[in-house]
Design a protein around this motif. Structure first.
Motif, short mmCIF file in Angstrom:
data_model
loop_
_atom_site.label_atom_id
_atom_site.label_comp_id
_atom_site.label_asym_id
_atom_site.label_seq_id
_atom_site.Cartn_x
_atom_site.Cartn_y
_atom_site.Cartn_z
N ARG A 1 19.98 10.19 28.56
CA ARG A 1 20.21 11.13 27.47
C ARG A 1 18.99 11.08 26.56
O ARG A 1 18.50 10.00 26.24
CB ARG A 1 21.46 10.67 26.70
N LEU A 2 18.47 12.24 26.19
CA LEU A 2 17.27 12.24 25.35
C LEU A 2 17.59 11.61 24.00
O LEU A 2 18.64 11.88 23.43
CB LEU A 2 16.79 13.68 25.11
N VAL A 3 16.68 10.78 23.53
CA VAL A 3 16.83 10.25 22.18
C VAL A 3 16.66 11.44 21.25
O VAL A 3 15.60 12.05 21.20
CB VAL A 3 15.78 9.15 21.91
N PRO A 4 17.70 11.82 20.55
CA PRO A 4 17.73 13.16 19.95
C PRO A 4 17.01 13.29 18.61
O PRO A 4 16.74 14.40 18.16
CB PRO A 4 19.24 13.41 19.74
N TRP B 1 7.96 8.66 17.35
CA TRP B 1 9.36 8.34 17.69
C TRP B 1 10.13 8.35 16.37
O TRP B 1 9.84 7.57 15.48
CB TRP B 1 9.43 6.97 18.38
N TRP B 2 11.08 9.27 16.26
CA TRP B 2 11.82 9.44 15.00
C TRP B 2 13.15 8.68 15.03
O TRP B 2 13.76 8.50 16.07
CB TRP B 2 12.13 10.92 14.77
N CYS B 3 13.56 8.26 13.82
CA CYS B 3 14.93 7.77 13.68
C CYS B 3 15.55 8.43 12.46
O CYS B 3 14.88 9.15 11.72
CB CYS B 3 14.97 6.25 13.60
N GLN B 4 16.86 8.22 12.32
CA GLN B 4 17.63 8.98 11.34
C GLN B 4 18.07 8.11 10.17
O GLN B 4 18.72 7.09 10.38
CB GLN B 4 18.87 9.57 12.03
N GLY B 5 17.72 8.51 8.95
CA GLY B 5 18.13 7.77 7.77
C GLY B 5 19.20 8.52 6.99
O GLY B 5 18.92 9.13 5.95
N TYR B 6 20.40 8.51 7.50
CA TYR B 6 21.52 9.19 6.85
C TYR B 6 22.50 8.19 6.24
O TYR B 6 22.62 8.08 5.04
CB TYR B 6 22.27 10.07 7.86
N SER B 7 23.19 7.45 7.14
CA SER B 7 24.26 6.56 6.67
C SER B 7 23.72 5.45 5.79
O SER B 7 22.59 5.00 5.95
CB SER B 7 24.96 5.92 7.87
N GLU B 8 24.57 5.03 4.87
CA GLU B 8 24.27 3.87 4.03
C GLU B 8 25.50 2.97 4.03
O GLU B 8 26.59 3.41 4.42
CB GLU B 8 23.96 4.34 2.59
N PRO B 9 25.33 1.73 3.56
CA PRO B 9 26.49 0.83 3.54
C PRO B 9 27.69 1.46 2.81
O PRO B 9 28.82 1.29 3.21
CB PRO B 9 25.97 -0.41 2.82
N THR C 1 19.83 4.14 14.63
CA THR C 1 19.78 3.96 16.08
C THR C 1 18.33 3.93 16.57
O THR C 1 17.55 4.82 16.26
CB THR C 1 20.55 5.08 16.79
N LEU C 2 18.00 2.90 17.34
CA LEU C 2 16.67 2.68 17.92
C LEU C 2 15.56 2.74 16.87
O LEU C 2 14.42 3.06 17.19
CB LEU C 2 16.42 3.68 19.06
N ALA D 1 10.94 3.17 16.20
CA ALA D 1 10.48 4.39 15.53
C ALA D 1 9.26 4.15 14.65
O ALA D 1 9.11 3.09 14.06
CB ALA D 1 11.62 4.96 14.69
N ASN D 2 8.41 5.18 14.56
CA ASN D 2 7.32 5.13 13.58
C ASN D 2 7.55 6.14 12.45
O ASN D 2 6.81 6.17 11.49
CB ASN D 2 5.96 5.33 14.25
N TRP D 3 8.59 6.98 12.56
CA TRP D 3 8.94 7.89 11.47
C TRP D 3 10.45 7.90 11.29
O TRP D 3 11.21 7.69 12.24
CB TRP D 3 8.47 9.33 11.77
N ILE D 4 10.86 8.13 10.05
CA ILE D 4 12.28 8.25 9.76
C ILE D 4 12.51 9.46 8.85
O ILE D 4 11.70 9.71 7.95
CB ILE D 4 12.83 6.95 9.09
N PHE D 5 13.53 10.27 9.16
CA PHE D 5 13.89 11.33 8.21
C PHE D 5 15.10 10.86 7.42
O PHE D 5 16.04 10.31 7.98
CB PHE D 5 14.14 12.68 8.90
N CYS D 6 15.02 11.06 6.10
CA CYS D 6 16.01 10.46 5.23
C CYS D 6 16.64 11.48 4.30
O CYS D 6 15.98 12.41 3.83
CB CYS D 6 15.35 9.40 4.33
N LEU D 7 17.91 11.28 4.02
CA LEU D 7 18.54 11.96 2.90
C LEU D 7 18.46 11.01 1.72
O LEU D 7 18.88 9.85 1.81
CB LEU D 7 20.01 12.28 3.21
#
Lengths: 376, 398
Positions: free
Chosen positions: B88-91, B123-131, B161-162, B166-172
């Protein structure tokens, strides 16, 4: 891949929808249900006049050459009105069997009548202990000269009490559950040796037990070789029942949703409670699954006979039975006490939905059938 | 009405099959099918092969390196890829941040980021969820304060995830703490190499390292890394979530898992017979297979409606719930198929390079772990309960 309806199909759907909406109010249904016929003979006549009873028959036999899709569209609308008329039994099942097995003379004699609605036919396949197994046939057929004589008891023949002709499965050879040796006969219910015990059904319709005591039957197709056709045509009828259930479920979901938006308790409409919202979503999800499977069944219903067709039709009936019972039970629970009353239309949808699974196989029957053919 | 593919669609399917047969590396397919650990390098290798063919980003507009495939073609491609055991592609890059950049980003951002995603450079990762912000995403607290040409970011993201790759993260991030929940949020792109970022692994219940915590301590982010307008990040988030949800039914993956289940049930035995011949077990497989058939038909209905220009809305929420429940039911049967051999915990055997004795079978060590791992399906991407809230609000108007 395409899920759109053609212009003709849309027109057919609209015709059926309008007819049911205009002719079928709750009061009229109650009246028809309690009448001697157990359905509206007037509505039955209208189905014939508008050509709906002729839809599935080949053009050369006076029909419109409709497929499983056309049957689905009509049955969905009949399901929306929880109509009582034996459309599936007479037009799709009996009509289909005669089309597939009948001689030219038999087709000529019977199909024009079925297609116009003037002849209402019924099909007697079930027996006391057959439990949905169409090969379980103990009723006997013996040849006496050029006549066939039938003995035995056929059960729960929906529409059999008013039928002009009844198609009866009987055994002329083999053991109780052999597929070989089963024949189909055209029986005139008013002839000697035929008695009927008529009863109402739980879902507001009528049917009968059929007792055959040296009754005469006219052979349809070849002696001993009717099982494949019975099984194939039962598949078309299963697709039709799936569509009817989807129509009824859709209305019952609408009724329930409407109730959640109007009924107030604790100072708010009960649809504001998340526990009820999620249950309503689960009902709609069940309806969506059933809709998908009814479409699949309709698309396969008129395909050539194959193991794959049978398996997928079993899958459809299994999923629809499950969804139908789920929607029926949940709708009653979400309504509360009001759905327990005879006066509430939703209760009658719930009853029909549960009873649909008792025609041509419940979920256990089709789960077993599907599992038996499971391929690795 | 016709449930069959057109001759053109069948020809396309053949082309996809041929490509997968020729190009999908056997070791990668084996890892996927047997549930072995996937290395970063495996993902990158497959991505490069897809990129070379021009099939890495089918959903993008052609001018950015996408394809002209319609929804049916995309569906066929996903189905076949899953069937052949493609990973599955790392989305996060290609299917999450890219659509947001394409829709809301500046020309400069499109020119800069999109080619780097296609080439695999980023390689991107997702910065959405927080504790403190899970299903209630809008309650997120990570702060970004404007300071000249920069935002100063402080806070913590989790379930990344992963993120270790990653070398980049997109964040809310919250840019206006005074505004009502959704209003004061912005969508920021952050270089993981920026000082002040710490990544810590979270080991999940199956013992795997897939997710992480990411800490931000006075992290300086250039203002040009803002996507869309300041305080309008929720629009991007919502857009991305709909994109995410449509693929979440995972029908192709479930069909592949169903085939795997039948293989396993043919090898495992009960009462001296293959398990698949045991009536009770066989019936349970049959039940899930019929559910899957219904979900596949529903998917095809949505796909067909989308090719007519319809926008998949809340019905994809219904499908997400259904699809994830089916996948979980399959992993449940896979675990049960092992009997007492579900118990041994053998992470070393999940390594594809492992050359020691195999305790039972090549497929066995992954099954119980995967059953536990797959509990995530009904939690992420908007938990199944959140999906029901969406249906309740958007379709039923309750």
């Amino acid at each position: 891949m395409d899920f759109k309806l053609t212009e003709e199909q849309q027109m057919l759907q609209e015709t059926a929808e309008r007819l049911v909406r205009d002719a079928y109010t709750f009061t009229k249904r109650e009246h028809a249900s309690k009448s001697e016929a157990g359905f509206s003979t007037e509505f039955w006549k209208q189905l014939g006049e508008l050509g709906l009873t002729a839809i599935p028959f080949p053009e050369e036999l006076g029909g419109f050459g409709g497929s499983g899709i056309e049957n689905m569209l009509i049955m969905q609308e009949l399901g929306k009105g929880i109509c009582l008329e034996p459309f599936m039994e007479s037009v799709i099942l009996a009509g289909g069997l005669i089309t597939q097995l009948g001689s030219e003379a038999q087709k000529e004699e019977l199909l024009a009548g079925i297609a116009s609605g003037e002849l209402q036919a019924a099909v007697a396949l079930d027996e006391l202990h057959s439990h949905y197994d169409l090969s379980h046939v103990t009723t006997t057929a013996t040849q006496q000269g050029s006549d066939w004589v039938l003995n035995g008891r056929k059960g729960v023949v929906i529409g059999g009490h008013t039928a002009g002709k009844i198609l009866v499965s009987a055994r002329n050879a083999g053991d109780t559950c052999d597929q070989q040796g089963i024949s189909l006969f055209i029986v005139d219910p008013n002839s000697a040796g035929v008695t009927r015990r008529t009863y109402a059904t739980v879902d507001g319709r009528k049917g009968c037990e059929l007792f055959l005591d040296n009754a005469k039957g006219e052979l349809l197709g070849t002696a001993g070789g009717a099982y494949d056709a019975i099984s194939y045509q039962a598949g078309r009828a299963i697709a039709a029942l799936c569509a009817e259930a989807v129509g009824a479920m859709r209305v019952l979901c609408d009724i329930t949703l409407d109730y959640l938006k109007t009924r107030k308790q604790f100072g708010v409409v009960i649809g504001k409670f998340q526990v009820l919202q999620h249950r309503m979503v689960d009902m709609v999800s069940a309806l969506e699954r059933a809709t998908s499977m009814a479409i699949l069944a309709a698309c396969l219903a008129d395909d050539e006979d194959s193991a794959e067709r049978s398996a997928k039709l079993s899958a459809a009936k299994f999923m629809v039975n499950r969804a139908a019972r789920y929607v029926a039970e949940e709708s009653i629970q979400l309504h509360g006490g009001i759905a327990m009353t005879w006066e509430y239309s939703g209760a009658h949808y719930a009853k029909r939905l549960v009873m649909i699974s008792h025609q041509l196989g419940d979920d256990d029957h089709h789960l077993e059938a599907y599992a038996a053919q499971l391929s690795a | 009405m016709d449930i069959h593919f057109t001759p053109e669609q069948l020809a396309f399917r053949d082309e996809v099959r041929e490509f997968l047969k020729q190009e999908l590396p056997a070791d990668i397919a084996a890892k996927v099918k047997l549930g072995k650990h996937m290395a970063k390098e495996d993902h990158e290798r497959w991505q490069k092969i897809l990129s070379a063919k021009g099939w890495y980003a089918p959903g993008w507009p052609v001018e950015h390196g996408g394809t002209d495939w319609g929804p049916v073609e995309k569906h066929i491609f996903d189905e076949e890829s899953a069937a052949y055991g493609a990973p599955r592609l790392v989305p996060f890059g290609v299917n999450m941040v890219a659509p947001v950049i394409i829709k809301f980003g500046s020309e400069e951002q499109k020119r800069h980021y999109l080619p780097r995603i296609l080439s695999g450079e980023d390689w991107w990762c997702q910065g959405y969820s927080e504790p403190g912000a899970g299903s209630d995403l809008a309650s997120l607290k990570t702060r970004a304060v404007r300071d000249g040409d920069h935002y100063i970011v402080n806070g913590q993201k989790t379930w990344t995830t992963l993120g270790q790759h990653a070398n980049w993260i997109f964040c809310l991030v919250r840019t206006d703490p005074e505004a009502q929940q959704q209003r004061g949020i912005s969508f920021l792109l952050i270089d993981m190499a920026t000082p002040g970022i710490t990544v810590r692994p979270i080991y999940t219940l199956d013992g795997d390292h897939e997710v992480n915590e990411v800490f931000f301590d006075d992290v300086k982010v250039p203002v040009e890394n803002l996507v869309g307008e300041e305080n309008k990040g929720w629009t991007c988030a919502k857009y991305l979530l709909t994109h995410e949800r449509t693929g979440l039914a995972g029908i192709g993956a479930s069909k592949a898992a169903m085939r795997h289940l039948k293989r396993v049930a043919t090898k495992q035995q009960k009462n001296g017979k293959p398990l698949i011949e045991d009536t009770l077990f066989r019936t349970q497989i049959a039940e899930v297979e019929m559910e899957l058939m219904a979900a596949e038909m529903s998917t095809l209905r949505i796909v067909a409606a989308a090719s007519e220009g319809g926008v998949p809305g809340a019905e994809s929420s219904i499908l997400k719930v259904q699809g994830t429940e089916i996948r979980q039911a399959i992993t449940n049967l896979l675990r049960k198929a092992l009997g007492p051999y579900a118990l041994p915990f053998l992470p070393e055997e999940l390594d594809y390079e492992y050359d020691g004795d195999v305790l039972l079978e090549d497929y066995s060590p992954a099954l119980a772990s995967s059953y536990f791992n797959m509990r995530k399906l009904s939690i992420f991407g908007g938990s199944n309960e959140i999906q029901k809230n969406i249906v309740s609000k958007m379709i039923l108007e309750l």
